[in-house]
Design an enzyme around this catalytic site. Structure first.
Site, PDB file in Angstrom:
ATOM      1  N   GLU A  20       0.845  -1.197   0.000  1.00 27.84           N
ATOM      2  CA  GLU A  20       0.000   0.000   0.000  1.00 27.84           C
ATOM      3  C   GLU A  20       0.886   1.255   0.000  1.00 27.84           C
ATOM      4  OE1 GLU A  20      -2.918   0.667  -0.504  1.00 27.84           O
ATOM      5  OE2 GLU A  20      -3.540   2.481   0.574  1.00 27.84           O
ATOM      6  N   ASP A  71       3.980   1.512  -1.099  1.00 26.96           N
ATOM      7  CA  ASP A  71       4.622   1.634  -2.410  1.00 26.96           C
ATOM      8  C   ASP A  71       3.653   2.170  -3.461  1.00 26.96           C
ATOM      9  OD1 ASP A  71       6.905   0.677  -1.329  1.00 26.96           O
ATOM     10  OD2 ASP A  71       6.666  -1.381  -2.071  1.00 26.96           O
ATOM     11  N   GLU A  90      21.902   7.923  28.962  1.00 31.67           N
ATOM     12  CA  GLU A  90      21.537   7.481  27.606  1.00 31.67           C
ATOM     13  C   GLU A  90      22.608   6.547  27.078  1.00 31.67           C
ATOM     14  OE1 GLU A  90      21.153  11.039  25.220  1.00 31.67           O
ATOM     15  OE2 GLU A  90      20.064  11.982  26.845  1.00 31.67           O
ATOM     16  N   LYS A 122      25.352   5.505  24.537  1.00 30.26           N
ATOM     17  CA  LYS A 122      26.212   6.285  23.654  1.00 30.26           C
ATOM     18  C   LYS A 122      26.301   5.536  22.325  1.00 30.26           C
ATOM     19  CE  LYS A 122      30.531   8.822  23.484  1.00 30.26           C
ATOM     20  NZ  LYS A 122      31.094   8.313  22.249  1.00 30.26           N
ATOM     21  N   ASP A 171      27.225   4.385  18.742  1.00 31.35           N
ATOM     22  CA  ASP A 171      28.499   4.459  18.032  1.00 31.35           C
ATOM     23  C   ASP A 171      28.254   4.728  16.551  1.00 31.35           C
ATOM     24  OD1 ASP A 171      31.155   4.435  17.619  1.00 31.35           O
ATOM     25  OD2 ASP A 171      31.407   2.263  17.782  1.00 31.35           O
ATOM     26  N   ARG A 186      29.629  16.834  11.999  1.00 26.85           N
ATOM     27  CA  ARG A 186      30.252  17.591  13.077  1.00 26.85           C
ATOM     28  C   ARG A 186      31.459  18.372  12.569  1.00 26.85           C
ATOM     29  NH1 ARG A 186      34.390  16.776  16.687  1.00 26.85           N
ATOM     30  NH2 ARG A 186      34.074  17.861  18.641  1.00 26.85           N
ATOM     31  N   GLU A 200      22.686  11.098  16.497  1.00 25.33           N
ATOM     32  CA  GLU A 200      23.714  10.194  16.002  1.00 25.33           C
ATOM     33  C   GLU A 200      23.117   9.312  14.911  1.00 25.33           C
ATOM     34  OE1 GLU A 200      26.601  10.633  17.578  1.00 25.33           O
ATOM     35  OE2 GLU A 200      27.813   8.847  17.237  1.00 25.33           O
ATOM     36  N   TYR A 234      19.420  13.236  20.211  1.00 25.87           N
ATOM     37  CA  TYR A 234      19.654  13.292  21.656  1.00 25.87           C
ATOM     38  C   TYR A 234      19.678  14.691  22.256  1.00 25.87           C
ATOM     39  CZ  TYR A 234      24.442  13.494  19.800  1.00 25.87           C
ATOM     40  OH  TYR A 234      25.560  13.804  19.089  1.00 25.87           O
ATOM     41  N   LYS A 240      33.031   5.164  29.152  1.00 22.71           N
ATOM     42  CA  LYS A 240      33.451   4.292  28.052  1.00 22.71           C
ATOM     43  C   LYS A 240      33.605   2.868  28.566  1.00 22.71           C
ATOM     44  CE  LYS A 240      34.133   7.102  24.532  1.00 22.71           C
ATOM     45  NZ  LYS A 240      35.405   7.187  23.901  1.00 22.71           N
ATOM     46  N   CYS A 264      69.395  10.015  11.758  1.00 21.13           N
ATOM     47  CA  CYS A 264      68.036  10.170  11.245  1.00 21.13           C
ATOM     48  C   CYS A 264      67.764   9.175  10.110  1.00 21.13           C
ATOM     49  CB  CYS A 264      67.831  11.598  10.751  1.00 21.13           C
ATOM     50  SG  CYS A 264      66.234  11.843   9.946  1.00 21.13           S
ATOM     51  N   CYS A 294      67.287  11.646   6.805  1.00 17.63           N
ATOM     52  CA  CYS A 294      68.323  12.525   6.230  1.00 17.63           C
ATOM     53  C   CYS A 294      69.720  12.180   6.741  1.00 17.63           C
ATOM     54  CB  CYS A 294      67.997  13.985   6.520  1.00 17.63           C
ATOM     55  SG  CYS A 294      68.246  14.432   8.249  1.00 17.63           S
ATOM     56  N   CYS A 337      65.810  14.737  15.314  1.00 18.44           N
ATOM     57  CA  CYS A 337      66.654  15.146  14.204  1.00 18.44           C
ATOM     58  C   CYS A 337      66.553  16.666  14.200  1.00 18.44           C
ATOM     59  CB  CYS A 337      66.103  14.578  12.902  1.00 18.44           C
ATOM     60  SG  CYS A 337      66.816  15.357  11.449  1.00 18.44           S
ATOM     61  N   CYS A 366      65.650  18.664   6.939  1.00 14.12           N
ATOM     62  CA  CYS A 366      65.281  17.246   6.852  1.00 14.12           C
ATOM     63  C   CYS A 366      63.972  17.111   6.069  1.00 14.12           C
ATOM     64  CB  CYS A 366      65.129  16.673   8.256  1.00 14.12           C
ATOM     65  SG  CYS A 366      64.425  15.019   8.271  1.00 14.12           S
TER      66      CYS A 366
HETATM   67  S1  IVH Z   1      25.463  14.227  23.895  1.00 12.93           S
HETATM   68  C1  IVH Z   1      28.302  18.274  23.872  1.00 12.93           C
HETATM   69  N1  IVH Z   1      24.316  11.890  23.704  1.00 12.93           N
HETATM   70  O1  IVH Z   1      29.238  10.964  21.451  1.00 12.93           O
HETATM   71  C2  IVH Z   1      28.200  16.935  23.259  1.00 12.93           C
HETATM   72  N2  IVH Z   1      26.316  12.252  22.457  1.00 12.93           N
HETATM   73  O2  IVH Z   1      31.843  12.706  22.572  1.00 12.93           O
HETATM   74  C3  IVH Z   1      26.875  16.339  23.577  1.00 12.93           C
HETATM   75  N3  IVH Z   1      26.982  10.359  21.105  1.00 12.93           N
HETATM   76  O3  IVH Z   1      29.917  13.732  19.444  1.00 12.93           O
HETATM   77  C4  IVH Z   1      26.770  14.997  23.038  1.00 12.93           C
HETATM   78  N4  IVH Z   1      25.314   9.038  21.634  1.00 12.93           N
HETATM   79  O4  IVH Z   1      28.561  11.870  18.470  1.00 12.93           O
HETATM   80  C5  IVH Z   1      25.354  12.663  23.314  1.00 12.93           C
HETATM   81  N5  IVH Z   1      23.150   9.915  23.622  1.00 12.93           N
HETATM   82  C6  IVH Z   1      24.183  10.665  23.221  1.00 12.93           C
HETATM   83  C7  IVH Z   1      25.151  10.192  22.307  1.00 12.93           C
HETATM   84  C8  IVH Z   1      26.211  11.028  21.965  1.00 12.93           C
HETATM   85  C9  IVH Z   1      26.416   9.166  20.915  1.00 12.93           C
HETATM   86  C10 IVH Z   1      28.247  10.802  20.489  1.00 12.93           C
HETATM   87  C11 IVH Z   1      28.167  12.127  19.775  1.00 12.93           C
HETATM   88  C12 IVH Z   1      29.191  13.022  20.397  1.00 12.93           C
HETATM   89  C13 IVH Z   1      30.056  12.057  21.131  1.00 12.93           C
HETATM   90  C14 IVH Z   1      30.512  12.687  22.431  1.00 12.93           C
END
Ligand code: IVH
Length: 668
Positions: free
Chosen positions: A36, A38, A113, A115, A117, A136, A170, A222, A310, A404, A407, A422, A427
């Protein structure tokens, strides 16, 4: 069909398709069949073909990708896109919590939240319509990837309310899509993407939006970059508003009343991480109250109100095959580990910097050793340690050279330095590395001049110093290997553009010892022109708060060199800008206002003024706005429902104004 009728139907189809798209890609709850959907899309496309004037930039049909571009334009972000400070363990998190509470003088609560990737993007909406999307970039200037972002189906082309605002999020590729993309690539004998993040980045960097459209990219937004008039006073409210406006936010976010709840959330996700359908590399922890966020403010690179936890890096075992030497821009000799290729954190690693000789001794590395490798911050490969128990006796001791490798002049170890250098200014390696630095992102930001091209230009003697970049000719460039018409034209355009850069970019690019990107900015702001800086004395330099003896000395020595004078003259002749173009510094002594030199705190709700604007106006009049009340606070501006800060200010006998008084004084 007559025109009016068609117009009406096009509008109906827009509404239906936007709604079905939203249900499918944002809510994950489709209400109609794919067939539908499509059928309606087909109907819209044929009407748009019949009446091309009805094809608007927010049409659901743009999802399949529009015009192919020549290159991406650069866009300056209205508010910079910063990064986050890192936390690697519980201690870091508790330190962050303590610092935050101390700075705001009260308790704080958080939003946690995942993070994601992927790649940070900024989405600008005007009167509800998606008008521009950007990467960015260096945080200040990114690339305009609007057309590619329009193909990401979870990005609304039109918000549910006609606001004008900028949203950040992101873009990522789900694990499943990544696997099927790589499978198809393998079948076609094409090079594979290392991980979903690279695949998402590669897709957004395509000049043909039709390719991006096929890559099944997704987004989690975010934050709102400028809450302005939205009435939002907490980050969690901002996310709820984004939901209402039709954006896709991550449902796993949680409000946490204190740092213990944050730690529990992190522990939970450390376990559950592998079950997610997309990659995450950590947890982002943000202070919820926007008032507290404002009070905490930013460092040069990141907000003080958020931190990224991290996950610990994956560690793998491999062999150290050899140690190679390279000569850097400043002549420092850096040993690099050559490793038996090994997969770690999504990519194949075969080199890792060993930094200096001391580190090799400290870790007791021998060629042939079995070593443990990880990626620091999940990006930079690093040798963690040697598995001494696996030695066979055939391992070979490594020693640093005396000359070196490039050079052949004798290497020296400068006082108090671990590095071997060096010191031959001619160089070739140093000159080549200096050019690579000159064109890099935080310096002159010249796209299309990768290391390989520079090595070629250098070898062919087309570029022997940075000024030579500005006399490159099209015909000659076309003769180089792997340089087609398009890449040559783009390169020349990028070189031309770089002539207009503000002074700090050039200053950083010149590679003056001890002058990093931040110092370059300070110098540019304070001296405004290259000419002024060339004439600056040691005393004038150290008079600036952020400039120390070492840097001042290095700057004076640099500008005293006759070859530097010659180089700058040449750059001027080619039309390279030598002036600072950013916001001017104002000395508080020159300002005649009640705010000049005063430390001021804002608290409570302001009725008539927007808080950011109030802050900017006070600062423009020489005031310093801080977040917490202390003995050094001169003045408190208390809006409606001011709480603990008002009480503390009264206790300390600090002058207090209401909003009316502030407005009156700002108008004077
Ligand atoms: S807040 C002022 N929330 O992580 C920066 N970042 O080093 C505020 N990222 O460049 C970022 N998930 O690319 C925020 N839930 C989340 C995120 C997030 C991934 C990334 C984003 C940012 C880097 C922070």
């Amino acid at each position: 069909m007559v025109k009016e009728e068609a117009q009406k139907r096009v509008q109906e189809l827009h509404d239906l398709l936007h709604q079905y798209n939203y249900e499918y890609h944002v809510l994950d709850k489709p209400s109609v069949s794919d067939a539908e959907y499509d059928r309606l899309m087909q109907e819209l496309k044929s009407l748009e073909e019949q009446f091309p004037e009805m094809l608007t930039s927010d049409s659901p049909s743009v999802r399949v990708g529009g015009q192919i571009l020549d290159a991406f334009n650069k866009v300056e972000h209205r508010t910079p896109m910063l990064s986050l400070g890192n936390a690697f363990n519980e201690t870091d998190l508790r330190d962050f919590d303590r610092r935050a509470k101390q700075a705001v003088g009260e308790d704080v609560s958080y939003v946690c939240e995942l993070k994601i990737d992927g790649l940070a993007v900024s989405l600008r909406y005007e009167q509800g319509f998606f008008v521009q999307g950007a990467t960015r970039g260096d945080g200040t200037i990114g690339e305009d990837i609007t057309e590619n972002l329009k193909t990401v189906r979870s990005i609304p082309l039109k918000m549910k309310q006609p606001h004008s605002l900028e949203v950040r999020g992101e873009v990522f590729m789900p694990k499943k899509s990544f696997e099927s993309l790589n499978k198809a690539k393998a079948e076609n004998g094409e090079e594979l993407f290392a991980n979903p993040r690279n695949a998402a980045a590669g897709s957004l960097r395509q000049l043909d939006p039709k390719i991006a459209a096929k890559r099944n990219l997704d987004i989690y937004v975010y934050s709102i970059a400028d809450v302005g008039e939205t009435g939002v006073s907490a980050h969690s409210q901002g996310l709820d508003l984004l939901d209402e406006l039709g954006f896709k936010t991550n449902p796993e976010r949680r409000k946490c009343a204190n740092i213990d709840e944050v730690i529990t959330y992190i522990e939970g996700w450390t376990e559950k991480r592998p079950n997610l359908s997309y990659d995450i590399d950590g947890i982002v922890i943000k202070i919820d109250s926007l008032e507290q966020q404002q009070a905490l403010g930013f460092t040069a690179k990141s907000p003080r109100w958020a931190i990224a936890y991290k996950f610990p890096a994956e560690e793998v075992v491999t062999k150290l095959l050899d140690i190679e030497l390279s000569v850097g821009r400043t002549g420092v000799i850096t040993p690099t580990a050559i490793l038996e290729p090994v997969r770690v954190a999504g990519t194949t690693v075969q080199r890792a910097s060993l930094h200096n000789e001391d580190l090799i001794r400290e870790k007791d590395l021998k060629i042939g050793d079995t070593v443990v490798v990880k990626k620091a911050g999940d990006i930079i490969p690093e040798v963690v340690n040697v598995m001494v128990e696996l030695r066979t006796g055939d391992e070979v001791e490594f020693s640093m050279p005396t000359h070196c490798p490039e050079c052949e002049s004798e290497l020296v170890r400068l006082e108090e330095e671990v590095a071997l250098r060096c010191i031959n200014p001619a160089c070739p390696a140093q000159i080549r590395e200096g050019i690579i630095h000159f064109v890099s992102r935080n310096a002159m930001n010249i796209d299309g001049l990768g290391e390989k091209v520079i090595v070629q230009l250098f070898k062919e003697k087309l570029v022997e110093n940075v000024a030579d970049l500005y006399k490159l000719e099209r015909e000659r460039l076309l003769q180089l290997e792997r340089m087609g018409e398009k890449s040559v034209d783009n390169l020349l355009k990028a070189i031309e553009m770089s002539k207009g850069n503000s002074l700090e970019k050039l200053l950083f690019g010149l590679g003056i010892r001890h002058v990093g990107a931040k110092a370059a900015k300070t110098l540019a702001q304070n001296f405004e022109t290259m000419g002024n800086l060339q004439k600056a004395t040691f005393e004038e330099l150290v008079a600036i708060h952020e400039i120390g003896d070492k840097m001042a000395d290095s700057v004076v020595t640099y500008f005293d060199l006759p070859e530097v004078e010659e180089l700058l003259k040449e750059l001027v002749e080619y039309g390279v800008n030598m002036d600072y173009k950013g916001p001017k510094l104002v000395s508080t002594e020159d300002i005649d206002s009640v705010f000049a030199g005063k430390t001021i705190v804002l608290t409570g709700k302001l009725e008539q003024l927007n808080r950011n604007e109030a802050k900017a106006e006070i600062e423009a009049l020489g005031g310093k706005v801080t977040g917490s009340i202390s003995k050094s606070t001169d003045l408190l501006i208390a809006g409606e429902a001011a709480g603990s800060k008002l009480a503390k200010a009264q206790e300390l006998n600090i002058e207090i104004w209401d909003e009316e008084r502030l407005i009156l004084e700002l108008k004077k």
